[in-house]
Design a protein around this motif. Structure first.
Motif: not given
Length: 512
Positions: A180-181, A183-185, A187-188, A193-194, A198
């Motif tokens: 999850i961490a 994936f957050t990176i 997304q930035k 584009q995540v 998905q």
């Protein structure tokens, strides 16, 4: 290897690949190559002109139903074949994981693959900007991360005092948190584009292509082949790992091989049902199969069939109702099979078990009644054996109150037992009360003899006091098999030679 085991392995080798042997012409691609994305985009009969904001569920027409069931649409054939192959492979390997009490290993693998997907995306994106969603690279990262998660679980279990369930929870939460961490990176990032990733979390069964089906087919064939080749070894690992280790079997390598099969199926199913639901395909079909049989070979085949049927039913429902997610419907279809198995499974289902318990209670009540009647009438019998004209035990009348005085039963229970005995032809009503029929007298002697044989054995070999042995014998006498009765008779014959009916080792008092 025993003959039955050889036959079972040969049956598995022949039967399971036949499930996969579908005529290739059925799945030949049609001339238009563009229809390879979603069931909702493929089948639009009767929905043209519908607003995108219309969320109503529309029932399909007969033409759409026939097209789906007859597999006339190319993409429908592709999706159903891929889902069925995945269900068969997941049901096969999930059987061994269920019996090893490691069903949640699939959950650990699926969640542990998340950081592998993210790291693979970042690595490819840094090397080749814009190509981070390369499917082979993402699956490779998921595979390596899943294997690492399994190795961490095995290492924690073998080299620490932490129990396996705790190790599974630790690995699952840590790897999923790292994913999850990452994936957050992602997304930035400008190109991260995540939404494109998905599908590995939620699944996208309807978007499978022929290449995906080929990958799933190879993974399922690999799982079936390895499971068939190592069937005996995996069975030993499931039921008695310590015994195998003590006899020199490579249980660690067998465990790793089984885990590798789980990783293979879990990673293959990520794109179709997602990491949140792939564990259901590994658990639900074997759990449902467990209610139908106690044999490992039969359970494996049933689990594979149920997994394939669940995938077929979910895929068909998703094709007929375009707004339904195929992955979720596949899991719900498996849940339906599980509930049916829970209720009607011949070995462990609730209804058959209730029926067996009800039948057993009836048999115990009948035995208790006949033994009470025999012990009450025994003092009135002559010491000589019965003559050819009939059993004198059936000539002695008795009343309901006499039986009630010798047992601490309620009048309602005694009335129910005697009415049931009358319907079963064991008792008959006479003017002075009741009498045993010929079959009732014969069964009463048999029940009393078995009870006393077991009492005598417990006194002679288990050191149980005579005044306590009656209650202990009551717990086991109703399940004595004929061969065990013969062994008991041989054991006590030295003490009571030439005696068909041993005497009661304790006084038969009223109310006993």
């Amino acid at each position: 290897m025993s003959r039955s085991l050889c036959g079972r392995r040969r049956w598995l080798t022949l039967a399971l690949p036949l499930v996969l042997a579908i005529p290739s012409g059925l799945f030949a691609a049609p001339p238009p190559p563009a229809d390879d994305h979603s069931i909702a985009a493929r089948v639009t009969t009767g929905t043209s002109g519908t607003s995108l904001s219309d969320n109503r569920i529309r029932w399909p027409g007969w033409e759409k139903i026939s097209d789906t069931l007859l597999l006339r649409q190319y993409n429908t054939r592709i999706v159903l074949l891929g889902a069925i192959l995945l269900g068969i492979g997941a049901g096969t390997v999930g059987t061994f994981m269920l019996l090893r009490k490691r069903s949640l290993v699939g959950d650990v693998v699926s969640h542990a693959s998340l950081p592998g997907i993210a790291i693979a995306f970042l690595a490819v994106e840094l090397a080749y900007p814009g190509n981070g969603r390369s499917l082979p690279a993402l699956l490779l990262g998921a595979l390596l991360a899943g294997l690492l998660g399994v190795l961490c679980t095995i290492g924690i279990r073998r080299f620490s005092r932490i129990k396996e369930d705790t190790a599974l929870a630790i690995v699952l939460s840590v790897f999923f948190g790292v994913g999850i961490a990452l994936f957050t990176i992602i997304q930035k990032l400008p190109t991260g584009q995540v939404a494109g990733l998905q599908q590995f979390i939620y699944g996208q069964t309807a978007s499978m292509t022929s290449a995906d089906v080929s990958l799933i087919g190879l993974a399922s064939l690999l799982v079936i082949a390895v499971s068939t080749a190592l069937f005996k070894e995996f069975g030993l690992l499931c039921f008695d790992e310590e015994f195998g280790r003590s006899h020199g079997w490579p249980t660690l390598w067998l465990d790793l091989a089984l885990m590798a099969l789980v990783v293979c199926i879990a990673i293959t199913g990520l794109q179709s049902v997602g990491l949140l639901l792939v564990v259901a395909m590994l658990i639900i079909p074997p759990a449902a199969a467990r209610f139908w049989t106690d044999r490992l070979g039969s359970m494996t085949i049933i689990a594979a069939v149920l997994g394939g049927l669940s995938a077929w039913l979910g895929g068909v429902a998703s094709a007929l109702f375009a707004r339904f997610s195929a992955g979720a419907v596949i899991v719900l279809a498996g849940t339906v099979f599980f509930l049916v198995s829970l209720a009607f499974g011949t070995r462990r289902g609730l209804l058959p078990r209730m029926r067996r318990q009800w039948s057993n209670n009836r048999r115990i009540g009948r035995h208790d009644l006949l033994r009470a009647v025999y012990e009450m009438l025994e003092p009135h019998l002559d010491s000589a054996p019965p003559d050819a004209s009939g059993d004198p035990l059936g000539d002695i009348p008795f009343t309901r109150d006499q039986v009630l005085s010798r047992r601490s039963w309620s009048a309602t229970r005694l009335s129910r037992l005697m009415d049931r005995g009358t319907r079963d032809g064991l008792l008959t009503a006479v003017t002075s009360g009741w009498k045993l029929t010929a079959s009732g007298a014969q069964e009463a002697r048999l029940v009393a003899r078995n009870h006393r044989l077991w009492e005598t054995y417990l006194i002679l070999h288990a050191d149980i006091a005579p005044n306590h042995v009656d209650r202990d014998a009551d717990l086991i006498e109703h399940v004595l098999e004929p061969d065990l009765v013969s062994q008991l008779l041989e054991t006590v014959s030295a003490r009571y030679p030439q005696m068909d009916m041993p005497p009661s080792p304790h006084p038969l008092e009223p109310g006993h």
